[in-house]
Motif scaffolding. Sequence first.
Motif, PDB file in Angstrom:
ATOM      1  N   TYR A 203      46.957  18.838  27.656  1.00  0.00           N
ATOM      2  CA  TYR A 203      46.120  18.269  26.604  1.00  0.00           C
ATOM      3  C   TYR A 203      45.703  16.864  27.031  1.00  0.00           C
ATOM      4  O   TYR A 203      46.552  16.053  27.422  1.00  0.00           O
ATOM      5  N   VAL A 204      44.409  16.589  26.935  1.00  0.00           N
ATOM      6  CA  VAL A 204      43.846  15.325  27.411  1.00  0.00           C
ATOM      7  C   VAL A 204      43.778  14.311  26.269  1.00  0.00           C
ATOM      8  O   VAL A 204      43.453  14.662  25.126  1.00  0.00           O
ATOM      9  N   THR A 205      44.069  13.038  26.578  1.00  0.00           N
ATOM     10  CA  THR A 205      43.733  11.923  25.696  1.00  0.00           C
ATOM     11  C   THR A 205      42.828  10.978  26.457  1.00  0.00           C
ATOM     12  O   THR A 205      43.111  10.592  27.589  1.00  0.00           O
ATOM     13  N   ASP A 206      41.714  10.590  25.828  1.00  0.00           N
ATOM     14  CA  ASP A 206      40.740   9.665  26.410  1.00  0.00           C
ATOM     15  C   ASP A 206      40.265   8.692  25.337  1.00  0.00           C
ATOM     16  O   ASP A 206      40.210   9.033  24.146  1.00  0.00           O
ATOM     17  N   GLY A 207      39.858   7.514  25.777  1.00  0.00           N
ATOM     18  CA  GLY A 207      39.009   6.614  25.013  1.00  0.00           C
ATOM     19  C   GLY A 207      39.423   6.233  23.618  1.00  0.00           C
ATOM     20  O   GLY A 207      38.585   6.297  22.700  1.00  0.00           O
ATOM     21  N   PRO A 208      40.663   5.769  23.367  1.00  0.00           N
ATOM     22  CA  PRO A 208      40.973   5.302  22.014  1.00  0.00           C
ATOM     23  C   PRO A 208      40.149   4.071  21.656  1.00  0.00           C
ATOM     24  O   PRO A 208      39.921   3.190  22.491  1.00  0.00           O
ATOM     25  N   SER A 209      39.688   4.009  20.423  1.00  0.00           N
ATOM     26  CA  SER A 209      38.893   2.876  19.944  1.00  0.00           C
ATOM     27  C   SER A 209      39.220   2.657  18.479  1.00  0.00           C
ATOM     28  O   SER A 209      39.143   3.583  17.672  1.00  0.00           O
ATOM     29  N   MET A 210      39.582   1.431  18.122  1.00  0.00           N
ATOM     30  CA  MET A 210      40.085   1.139  16.791  1.00  0.00           C
ATOM     31  C   MET A 210      38.954   0.709  15.854  1.00  0.00           C
ATOM     32  O   MET A 210      38.001   0.045  16.267  1.00  0.00           O
ATOM     33  N   HIS A 211      39.117   1.077  14.575  1.00  0.00           N
ATOM     34  CA  HIS A 211      38.133   0.661  13.555  1.00  0.00           C
ATOM     35  C   HIS A 211      38.843   0.498  12.225  1.00  0.00           C
ATOM     36  O   HIS A 211      39.501   1.422  11.737  1.00  0.00           O
ATOM     37  N   GLY A 261      33.750   7.390  22.414  1.00  0.00           N
ATOM     38  CA  GLY A 261      32.864   6.563  21.599  1.00  0.00           C
ATOM     39  C   GLY A 261      33.548   5.364  20.990  1.00  0.00           C
ATOM     40  O   GLY A 261      34.760   5.167  21.113  1.00  0.00           O
ATOM     41  N   MET A 262      32.752   4.552  20.292  1.00  0.00           N
ATOM     42  CA  MET A 262      33.252   3.395  19.555  1.00  0.00           C
ATOM     43  C   MET A 262      32.298   3.090  18.419  1.00  0.00           C
ATOM     44  O   MET A 262      31.177   3.616  18.374  1.00  0.00           O
ATOM     45  N   ILE A 263      32.757   2.234  17.495  1.00  0.00           N
ATOM     46  CA  ILE A 263      31.994   1.886  16.304  1.00  0.00           C
ATOM     47  C   ILE A 263      31.669   0.402  16.337  1.00  0.00           C
ATOM     48  O   ILE A 263      32.526  -0.419  16.679  1.00  0.00           O
ATOM     49  N   PHE A 264      30.434   0.063  15.992  1.00  0.00           N
ATOM     50  CA  PHE A 264      30.047  -1.336  15.884  1.00  0.00           C
ATOM     51  C   PHE A 264      29.101  -1.499  14.693  1.00  0.00           C
ATOM     52  O   PHE A 264      28.524  -0.532  14.197  1.00  0.00           O
ATOM     53  N   ALA A 265      28.964  -2.738  14.249  1.00  0.00           N
ATOM     54  CA  ALA A 265      28.051  -3.065  13.156  1.00  0.00           C
ATOM     55  C   ALA A 265      26.867  -3.839  13.702  1.00  0.00           C
ATOM     56  O   ALA A 265      27.020  -4.703  14.572  1.00  0.00           O
ATOM     57  N   ASP A 266      25.666  -3.513  13.204  1.00  0.00           N
ATOM     58  CA  ASP A 266      24.484  -4.256  13.628  1.00  0.00           C
ATOM     59  C   ASP A 266      24.391  -5.565  12.850  1.00  0.00           C
ATOM     60  O   ASP A 266      25.288  -5.935  12.076  1.00  0.00           O
ATOM     61  N   ALA A 267      23.300  -6.283  13.056  1.00  0.00           N
ATOM     62  CA  ALA A 267      23.147  -7.604  12.446  1.00  0.00           C
ATOM     63  C   ALA A 267      23.156  -7.556  10.925  1.00  0.00           C
ATOM     64  O   ALA A 267      23.520  -8.537  10.273  1.00  0.00           O
ATOM     65  N   SER A 268      22.770  -6.414  10.344  1.00  0.00           N
ATOM     66  CA  SER A 268      22.745  -6.281   8.891  1.00  0.00           C
ATOM     67  C   SER A 268      24.051  -5.735   8.330  1.00  0.00           C
ATOM     68  O   SER A 268      24.188  -5.596   7.109  1.00  0.00           O
ATOM     69  N   GLY A 269      25.010  -5.406   9.206  1.00  0.00           N
ATOM     70  CA  GLY A 269      26.266  -4.830   8.767  1.00  0.00           C
ATOM     71  C   GLY A 269      26.292  -3.321   8.760  1.00  0.00           C
ATOM     72  O   GLY A 269      27.320  -2.717   8.431  1.00  0.00           O
ATOM     73  N   LYS A 270      25.200  -2.681   9.147  1.00  0.00           N
ATOM     74  CA  LYS A 270      25.139  -1.224   9.200  1.00  0.00           C
ATOM     75  C   LYS A 270      25.976  -0.720  10.359  1.00  0.00           C
ATOM     76  O   LYS A 270      25.880  -1.229  11.479  1.00  0.00           O
TER      77      LYS A 270
END
Length: 302
Positions: A203-211, A261-270
Amino acid sequence: MRLEDIQIRDPFVLHVPADADGPAPRTSTGRYHLFGSTDVDIWSGPATGFDTYWSDDLEHWHGPAPAFRPSPDFWSHTQYWAPEVHRYRDAFYMFATFTAEGERRGTQVLRAERPEGPYEPWSDGPLTPRAWECLDGTLHLEGDGTPYLVFCHEWKDVGDGEVQAVRLSDDLRATVGEPFLLFRASEAPWARSIPRPEFPEVYVTDGPSMHRTRDGRLTMLWSSFGDSGYAMGVATSASGDIAGPWTQADEPIWPADGGHGMIFADASGKLFLTLHTPNRTPDERARLFPLEETPDGLRLRR
């Protein structure tokens, strides 16, 4: 350029607001910086380094510019993977995976005064355990500001890939204490084993990203293989802290032929999710999707 013009795996987007404070020079503030595995062939051959691209609107991209180029005496010269850049205190820190013949793969920290670099080694080699095969380290800050390295302990060592964490020193140059297990890949209902001769099941684990969600939940994106190939799921800490316990979503948030993948917010907070798809070289591209936080978890708005 647009994203479809850029070959990249493991994409990571850093938004530096136009009013960012601190002593770091601000020639690139108010922009989005795209990092990732950018060598044409990341799997074999000598590595060039990491490039970065930048955009003012998430549609039109410029570059590439060299974010990291190894010195002749740098310990690794092949398989440069998954750089992430985090603004921390007075500078920008890159967490990236490196390997070398006779050495175990691991995550090292690099530092720069500008988001686009140039980045220079900061930690003394990898911060992941030297006796382990590890990859895809990411920075996590607890509510009190304590830094942690979250990383994958590869299936090559353990069969059932693990996500581990270890506390970091405040300057991000060393670890404090021993790593501790967060979860194993097989705990996710959607994860499937892949055939490998070394273990009965892999079983593979890749790319943890916190949010951290707006209502305080601590979540983690991570990738493995599902029913339709490479995929990405979401884990949630029941305590809201890095120690967990961690529970797994029943279904992957991205089910087929893409992930890391990862999560980010744009300049408006979206909120946006970025990931690479398809999962084959040289066709991989970064894609962006609007993301919603719901009481039931994270949801893509396609």
